[in-house]
Design an enzyme around this catalytic site. Structure first.
Site, PDB file in Angstrom:
ATOM      1  N   ASP A  13       0.663  -1.321  -0.013  1.00 34.91           N
ATOM      2  CA  ASP A  13       0.118   0.071  -0.100  1.00 34.91           C
ATOM      3  C   ASP A  13       0.833   1.145   0.053  1.00 34.91           C
ATOM      4  O   ASP A  13       0.438   2.369   0.490  1.00 34.91           O
ATOM      5  CB  ASP A  13      -0.937   0.095   1.293  1.00 34.91           C
ATOM      6  N   LYS A  16       2.618   2.259  -5.094  1.00 39.18           N
ATOM      7  CA  LYS A  16       3.168   2.069  -6.386  1.00 39.18           C
ATOM      8  C   LYS A  16       2.582   2.256  -7.521  1.00 39.18           C
ATOM      9  O   LYS A  16       3.193   2.540  -8.681  1.00 39.18           O
ATOM     10  CB  LYS A  16       3.677   0.348  -6.115  1.00 39.18           C
ATOM     11  N   GLY A  40      -3.841  -4.022  -4.674  1.00 41.96           N
ATOM     12  CA  GLY A  40      -4.949  -2.877  -5.384  1.00 41.96           C
ATOM     13  C   GLY A  40      -3.845  -1.761  -5.596  1.00 41.96           C
ATOM     14  O   GLY A  40      -3.526  -1.098  -4.767  1.00 41.96           O
ATOM     15  N   HIS A  41      -3.575  -1.399  -6.911  1.00 38.34           N
ATOM     16  CA  HIS A  41      -2.784  -0.105  -7.316  1.00 38.34           C
ATOM     17  C   HIS A  41      -3.887   0.842  -7.627  1.00 38.34           C
ATOM     18  O   HIS A  41      -4.405   0.647  -8.644  1.00 38.34           O
ATOM     19  CB  HIS A  41      -2.016  -0.501  -8.344  1.00 38.34           C
ATOM     20  N   GLN A 222       2.274  -6.035  -3.377  1.00 43.17           N
ATOM     21  CA  GLN A 222       2.437  -6.117  -1.988  1.00 43.17           C
ATOM     22  C   GLN A 222       3.717  -5.243  -1.547  1.00 43.17           C
ATOM     23  O   GLN A 222       4.036  -4.208  -2.191  1.00 43.17           O
ATOM     24  CB  GLN A 222       2.536  -7.338  -1.403  1.00 43.17           C
TER      25      GLN A 222
END
Length: 423
Positions: A13, A16, A40-41, A222
């Site tokens: 988180d 990225k 989740g990006h 991650q």
């Protein structure tokens, strides 16, 4: 040419996706090399906010090639929803998205196994996202997995054989009540969507691109402290999130790695269970959570928040061979009078400056304090506008790590990104 690697240095988180989106114009290929839809990006631009789970974050630039590498695990249901969401923005991915035939598939029964395993752990649960990631990687290493390239090779037979194995485990080992019929129907619809894309021998594809002088950015999912080998085990993900994972997750040799860009927040967050030495349980922690909107983009879970952990950051830099740093969410700490950085741990009364094997809740952080910058960082457009206090914070990080902070993010939008002019 080289493969530049961008990865997280904390518990994920770190932001990225935004940085990949900002850097994408400098590259020909953007790749994902590990993880699955538990990542989740989040990208925000042109007043649009979009969350990606499997697809590389360069997908919104129509002149770039995006590759899902062999180290990724794919849930066809989630992949189909991602594609549908991107199509609504008027973007056609069939010519720009390539998928490795060696990437493994997350089956509906993998998700059930994930839930059954987590339930069986009781109070010892690890905080899984229940996306089926762990069981999929277990089948991969156990040589039972189903891969993207199997779609046209006796696929239904292979699928049924693996599901039968899972049924035996669920019935005999876990005695778990389940029904996969609805999700299974969606899953096969997702397989149809997946098969519409260009399925490739990605390792050959990428190495040929390097020979042709193409530039490649590898995007990690991650964070380093969730790496299955080097993270806070067992509260980790099931893949290698570190730089070495880019080699195995894409099929490129170690001597092909170029820049290693490490992403970290100006503070720390963590989702799920596991040790977190600098976690805050007071109003400072709540302020970080609220101002930083620290809720999981995949799960919606509230993130645990704490001060920056320099011990863990230096560990991550060492493991990855980081060549440059990017600091995210500086603006979240605009209103603090005092800001802290953990510079060592107290372990059984002894002060240490390394991450110990016994990473437990008993570790106590030792802090160095800084004056807050008390500035609206979201309005800053150039490093010349950084306050003395903010520069002191950055300089301390650079001195401690020996690595330059080249990019500073001062807001969620791609335009709120400042590249520092370093000597």
């Amino acid at each position: 040419m080289k493969v530049d690697v961008l990865l997280g240095l904390q518990w994920g988180d770190e932001g990225k996706g935004k940085v990949v989106d900002v850097l994408t114009p400098k590259y020909d290929f953007i790749t994902r090399f590990q993880g699955g839809p538990n990542a989740g990006h989040t990208l925000e631009f042109n007043k649009i906010k979009h969350v990606l789970h499997t697809i590389p974050s360069g997908i919104f630039r129509d002149d770039k090639i995006n590759v899902i590498g062999n180290g990724v695990v794919i849930d066809p249901v989630i992949f189909k929803k991602e594609i549908e969401g991107i199509k609504k923005l008027g973007i056609n991915l069939t010519k720009t998205l390539f998928i490795s035939k060696k990437a493994h598939l997350i089956l509906p029964s993998h998700r059930i196994l994930d839930a059954a395993s987590e339930a069986a752990k009781g109070k010892s649960k690890i905080g899984s996202t229940l996306k089926g990631i762990g069981p999929t990687y277990m089948d991969k290493t156990g040589r039972n997995g189903l891969r993207v390239g199997d779609i046209n090779l006796n696929f239904k037979e292979k699928y049924n054989a693996l599901v039968e194995k899972h049924r035996l485990m669920l019935d005999k080992l876990y005695e778990f009540d389940y029904d996969i019929s609805e999700y299974e129907a969606e899953w096969f619809e997702g397989i149809k969507v997946l098969s519409e894309f260009q399925l490739i021998d990605s390792e050959q594809f990428l190495n040929d691109a390097l020979k042709d002088g193409k530039s490649i950015l590898a995007e990690g999912a991650q964070g380093t402290l969730l790496d299955v080998d080097f993270g806070s085990y067992p509260f980790v993900t099931s893949s290698n999130t570190v730089c070495a994972g880019a080699c195995t997750g894409l099929g490129v040799a170690p001597n092909r790695i170029g820049r290693v860009i490490g992403i970290f927040k100006a503070y720390c967050t963590r989702v799920g269970m596991g040790p977190f030495p600098t976690e805050l349980f007071d109003e400072d922690g709540e302020m970080l959570r609220t101002k930083g909107n620290e809720f999981g983009s995949t799960t919606g879970r509230a993130r645990r928040c704490g001060w920056l952990d320099m011990v863990a950051l230096k560990y991550s830099i060492m493991i990855n061979g980081v060549t440059e740093l990017t600091m995210m969410k500086s603006d979240v700490m605009d209103d603090f009078d005092t800001i802290k950085i953990c510079t060592s741990y107290l372990v059984n009364g002894e002060e240490v400056e390394h991450v110990p094997y016994e990473m437990t809740d008993e570790i106590k952080p030792v802090y160095t304090e800084f004056n807050g910058w008390k500035t609206d960082m979201t309005s800053v457009t150039h490093e010349n506008e950084f306050s003395e206090e903010f520069n002191a914070y950055i300089n301390f990080i650079e001195e401690e790590t020996g690595v330059p902070v080249k990019i500073v993010s001062v807001g969620p939008n791609r335009a709120q990104t400042i590249e520092r002019m370093l000597d």
